[in-house]
Scaffold this motif. Structure first.
Motif, short mmCIF file in Angstrom:
data_model
loop_
_atom_site.label_atom_id
_atom_site.label_comp_id
_atom_site.label_asym_id
_atom_site.label_seq_id
_atom_site.Cartn_x
_atom_site.Cartn_y
_atom_site.Cartn_z
N ILE A 182 -52.64 -5.13 40.21
CA ILE A 182 -54.06 -5.25 39.92
C ILE A 182 -54.48 -4.01 39.16
CG2 ILE A 182 -56.35 -5.48 40.95
CD1 ILE A 182 -54.83 -6.61 43.46
N SER A 183 -55.06 -4.22 37.97
CA SER A 183 -55.53 -3.10 37.15
C SER A 183 -57.05 -3.06 37.16
CB SER A 183 -55.04 -3.25 35.71
OG SER A 183 -53.63 -3.30 35.67
N GLY A 184 -57.59 -1.86 37.00
CA GLY A 184 -59.04 -1.70 36.96
C GLY A 184 -59.44 -0.26 37.07
N THR A 185 -60.58 -0.01 37.69
CA THR A 185 -61.08 1.34 37.88
C THR A 185 -61.69 1.46 39.27
OG1 THR A 185 -63.27 0.77 36.99
CG2 THR A 185 -61.64 1.66 35.43
N GLY A 186 -61.74 2.68 39.78
CA GLY A 186 -62.44 2.96 41.02
C GLY A 186 -61.68 2.68 42.29
N PHE A 187 -60.37 2.43 42.19
CA PHE A 187 -59.58 2.20 43.39
C PHE A 187 -59.30 3.54 44.07
CE2 PHE A 187 -57.63 -1.28 40.58
CZ PHE A 187 -58.63 -2.19 40.91
N VAL A 243 -56.80 -5.43 50.03
CA VAL A 243 -56.61 -6.48 49.03
C VAL A 243 -56.37 -7.80 49.76
CG1 VAL A 243 -55.25 -7.27 47.05
CG2 VAL A 243 -55.61 -4.81 47.42
N LYS A 244 -57.05 -8.85 49.29
CA LYS A 244 -56.85 -10.18 49.88
C LYS A 244 -56.58 -11.19 48.78
CE LYS A 244 -59.59 -9.78 54.09
NZ LYS A 244 -60.69 -10.41 54.87
N VAL A 245 -55.74 -12.16 49.12
CA VAL A 245 -55.51 -13.34 48.30
C VAL A 245 -56.06 -14.49 49.13
CG1 VAL A 245 -53.80 -14.81 47.20
CG2 VAL A 245 -53.49 -12.32 47.18
N GLY A 246 -57.20 -15.01 48.74
CA GLY A 246 -57.92 -15.93 49.62
C GLY A 246 -58.35 -15.14 50.84
N GLU A 247 -57.99 -15.60 52.01
CA GLU A 247 -58.29 -14.88 53.26
C GLU A 247 -57.10 -14.10 53.78
OE1 GLU A 247 -61.36 -14.62 54.65
OE2 GLU A 247 -61.97 -15.67 52.83
N THR A 248 -55.99 -14.08 53.03
CA THR A 248 -54.75 -13.44 53.47
C THR A 248 -54.64 -12.03 52.92
OG1 THR A 248 -53.67 -15.60 53.52
CG2 THR A 248 -52.24 -13.67 53.48
N LEU A 249 -54.33 -11.07 53.79
CA LEU A 249 -54.13 -9.70 53.34
C LEU A 249 -52.90 -9.61 52.44
CD1 LEU A 249 -54.87 -7.62 56.55
CD2 LEU A 249 -56.23 -7.70 54.45
N CYS A 250 -53.00 -8.80 51.40
CA CYS A 250 -51.90 -8.52 50.49
C CYS A 250 -51.51 -7.07 50.77
CB CYS A 250 -52.39 -8.70 49.05
SG CYS A 250 -51.11 -8.71 47.78
N ALA A 251 -50.28 -6.84 51.23
CA ALA A 251 -49.85 -5.51 51.68
C ALA A 251 -49.72 -4.55 50.50
CB ALA A 251 -48.52 -5.62 52.42
N VAL A 252 -50.55 -3.53 50.47
CA VAL A 252 -50.57 -2.56 49.38
C VAL A 252 -49.36 -1.63 49.51
CG1 VAL A 252 -51.86 -0.68 48.29
CG2 VAL A 252 -53.08 -2.68 49.21
N SER A 253 -48.56 -1.55 48.43
CA SER A 253 -47.37 -0.69 48.44
C SER A 253 -47.54 0.54 47.57
CB SER A 253 -46.14 -1.48 48.00
OG SER A 253 -46.33 -2.01 46.70
N SER A 254 -48.47 0.50 46.61
CA SER A 254 -48.79 1.69 45.82
C SER A 254 -50.21 1.56 45.28
CB SER A 254 -47.79 1.88 44.67
OG SER A 254 -47.97 0.90 43.67
N ALA A 255 -50.84 2.72 45.08
CA ALA A 255 -52.22 2.72 44.60
C ALA A 255 -52.52 4.00 43.83
CB ALA A 255 -53.18 2.58 45.78
N THR A 256 -53.15 3.82 42.69
CA THR A 256 -53.73 4.93 41.92
C THR A 256 -55.19 4.56 41.68
OG1 THR A 256 -53.25 3.96 39.74
CG2 THR A 256 -51.50 5.32 40.75
N ALA A 257 -55.93 5.40 41.00
CA ALA A 257 -57.33 5.12 40.73
C ALA A 257 -57.51 3.88 39.85
CB ALA A 257 -58.00 6.32 40.09
N ASP A 258 -56.46 3.50 39.11
CA ASP A 258 -56.60 2.34 38.21
C ASP A 258 -55.56 1.24 38.40
OD1 ASP A 258 -54.42 3.68 37.16
OD2 ASP A 258 -55.36 4.10 35.24
#
Length: 187
Positions: free
Chosen positions: A92-97, A106-121
């Motif tokens: 997922i790309s964007g800003t403000g993360f 992060v959710k896909v529908g009502e299901t949690l999506c397990a975050v494995s890495s994160a930067t601000a974008d």
């Protein structure tokens, strides 16, 4: 998201009874188990008045989703560019993360999506195949804890939804009578 911050007065009611407003109390944010909350220092705090409490909807705290790609587990199809099997990995790309993994929900529908890495974008997460219960269009959402939900600014409506398609890995048995009647197991 609006281009400017918006300040609104906060009031609480139970039926026709208005809650008493006590301005000047101590401010403390919620705490999460083992995780802090995202930095919200960019926002101009609502000043409040002697008789009201105010809340600021802050543009600088509103994350944006600009693109979603399937980095692993993509499926062929013509419904959307976001078609995958239930065990896919999303980028997922964007800003403000948040750069803290646990601050991005992060959710896909009502299901949690397990975050494995994160930067601000960029956020990378794994969809849990055991939890996906729908094969329809599932919206992909991000909530940065204590800042709020991200706004989707993707190319079109289907670009912000994951279409999960079924996947068959094995058929057993692989042989049977020409006359039919074989019971097949699909997994």
């Amino acid at each position: 998201a609006p281009s400017e911050d918006e300040i609104v007065a906060i009031e609480a009611f139970i039926g026709d009874i208005t809650a008493e407003t006590i301005v000047g109390g101590s401010v403390s944010g919620p705490t999460a188990d083992g995780c802090s909350f995202a930095d919200s220092s960019c926002a101009t705090s609502a000043p409040g008045t002697a008789s009201s409490l105010e809340f600021t909807f802050a543009n600088c705290l509103t994350a944006e989703i600009t693109d979603i790609q399937i980095s692993n587990g993509a499926a062929n199809g013509n419904v959307s560019s976001l078609m995958s099997f239930a065990d896919s990995e999303l980028t997922i790309s964007g800003t403000g993360f948040s750069t803290e993994l646990c601050e991005n929900i992060v959710k896909v529908g009502e299901t949690l999506c397990a975050v494995s890495s994160a930067t601000a974008d960029t956020i990378v997460c794994a969809v849990d195949a055991a939890e996906i219960t729908s094969l329809g269009a599932l919206p992909v959402t991000v909530n940065v804890q204590n800042n709020g939900d991200a706004v989707q600014k993707v190319a079109d409506d289907s670009a912000g939804k994951l279409y999960v398609v079924p996947k068959i890995d094995v058929i057993a048995p692989t042989t049977g009578s020409w006359a039919g009647g074989s019971i097949l197991t699909l997994t």
